[in-house]
Motif scaffolding. Structure first.
Motif, PDB file in Angstrom:
ATOM      1  N   LYS A 149       0.819  -1.212   0.000  1.00 28.56           N
ATOM      2  CA  LYS A 149       0.000   0.000   0.000  1.00 28.56           C
ATOM      3  C   LYS A 149       0.854   1.263   0.000  1.00 28.56           C
ATOM      4  CE  LYS A 149      -3.905   0.132   2.316  1.00 28.56           C
ATOM      5  NZ  LYS A 149      -4.917   0.565   1.319  1.00 28.56           N
ATOM      6  N   PHE A 150       1.970   1.228   0.705  1.00 25.23           N
ATOM      7  CA  PHE A 150       2.817   2.413   0.796  1.00 25.23           C
ATOM      8  C   PHE A 150       4.057   2.305  -0.094  1.00 25.23           C
ATOM      9  CE2 PHE A 150       0.174   2.456   4.567  1.00 25.23           C
ATOM     10  CZ  PHE A 150      -0.286   3.762   4.555  1.00 25.23           C
ATOM     11  N   GLU A 151       3.996   1.404  -1.057  1.00 21.73           N
ATOM     12  CA  GLU A 151       5.001   1.269  -2.116  1.00 21.73           C
ATOM     13  C   GLU A 151       6.411   1.094  -1.539  1.00 21.73           C
ATOM     14  OE1 GLU A 151       4.375   3.810  -5.617  1.00 21.73           O
ATOM     15  OE2 GLU A 151       2.613   4.614  -4.583  1.00 21.73           O
ATOM     16  N   LEU A 152       6.516   0.125  -0.625  1.00 21.02           N
ATOM     17  CA  LEU A 152       7.793  -0.156   0.027  1.00 21.02           C
ATOM     18  C   LEU A 152       8.316  -1.554  -0.305  1.00 21.02           C
ATOM     19  CD1 LEU A 152       6.880   1.258   3.549  1.00 21.02           C
ATOM     20  CD2 LEU A 152       8.448   2.325   1.915  1.00 21.02           C
ATOM     21  N   THR A 153       7.552  -2.334  -1.029  1.00 17.89           N
ATOM     22  CA  THR A 153       7.921  -3.729  -1.285  1.00 17.89           C
ATOM     23  C   THR A 153       9.294  -3.840  -1.950  1.00 17.89           C
ATOM     24  OG1 THR A 153       5.575  -4.301  -1.507  1.00 17.89           O
ATOM     25  CG2 THR A 153       7.185  -5.879  -2.357  1.00 17.89           C
ATOM     26  N   ASP A 154       9.563  -2.967  -2.899  1.00 21.05           N
ATOM     27  CA  ASP A 154      10.829  -3.051  -3.646  1.00 21.05           C
ATOM     28  C   ASP A 154      12.048  -2.725  -2.790  1.00 21.05           C
ATOM     29  OD1 ASP A 154       9.436  -3.785  -5.879  1.00 21.05           O
ATOM     30  OD2 ASP A 154       9.520  -1.825  -6.854  1.00 21.05           O
TER      31      ASP A 154
END
Length: 252
Positions: free
Chosen positions: A122-127
């Protein structure tokens, strides 16, 4: 709702907040605005029970915040403060995962792992999940702090200047996410915010402080007026309509 009644707070005898009475609605984004030194961060600390008032009371959903134990409070409210520190040699995913501690007490379950994955996405931290916190930008750190509070899965999410270090893409995306969390999931979200255009565009309710005193509160559409804002900031402010949305201009 959060009910503040006759709330006063001082540091070393210096008044910071004086006789504040206000109501913060649930299921809404509430912008807490005002000039520097108005007492906004102190108000957030008081609402979460981190500091105690000189006088007055704070009730969260009808319960005195100081009558809750710390675990109960951690399951009720999450806070992102503006001066949060972090151990540098933590990986981003491990840092965000700390938000689940009140739920699993050190024994993560499948549900906790799923909540973590959802928050990272959701907060675009996966990468950047495997990177260390001291290896990422200020904006990425800020998103990690918000993700950690989000994964705590509380009824109340309190954010003190969450737009710090965020570029316009992520700032706008965060405010839209907060509005969705409030309107769709029913969370109460008080946000200390300096950018008045994000406030007027995304907040449902506004509380304005100046010199430790409440200046005005109410629905954003009603109280975010040129007259109110000009008096609040001691500067000329205009409010106009741009494509059906309020736009605040304060440049000379």
């Amino acid at each position: 709702m959060i009910e503040l009644r006759n709330l006063s707070y001082a540091i070393a005898g210096t008044p910071i907040l004086e006789n504040i009475s206000a109501t913060i609605p649930k299921g809404r984004v509430t912008a807490i605005i005002g000039p520097n030194g108005a007492g906004k961060s102190s108000l957030m600390g008081l609402m979460t029970g981190l500091i105690k008032p000189l006088a007055g009371s704070i009730h969260v959903d009808g319960v005195d915040v100081f009558a809750m134990d710390r675990t109960e409070l951690a399951l009720k409210m999450a806070l992102v403060s503006q001066d949060s520190g972090v151990a540098t040699r933590l990986r981003v995913a491990d840092f965000v995962a700390f938000g689940r501690w009140p739920h699993h007490q050190g024994r993560p379950r499948d549900e906790d792992c799923k909540c973590l994955r959802d928050a990272m996405a959701k907060f675009e931290l996966t990468d950047i999940a495997a990177r260390f916190m001291d290896e990422i930008s200020g904006g990425q750190k800020q998103r990690a702090f918000v993700a950690m509070a989000y994964v705590q899965d509380t009824d109340w999410l309190l954010l003190d200047e969450p737009l710090n270090n965020l570029d316009i893409r992520y700032a706008g995306a965060l405010m839209r996410k907060l509005k969705a969390l409030a309107h769709q999931d029913g969370k109460g979200i008080p946000v200390v915010i300096h950018d008045l255009n994000y406030a007027i565009s995304n907040a449902d309710y506004v509380i304005a402080l100046k010199d430790g005193c409440l200046q005005f509160e109410g629905l954003a559409a009603d109280v975010m007026t040129a007259d109110n804002l000009s008096k609040l900031y001691d500067t000329n402010v205009t409010v106009s309509d741009v494509n059906g949305r309020g736009f605040v201009q304060h440049y000379v």
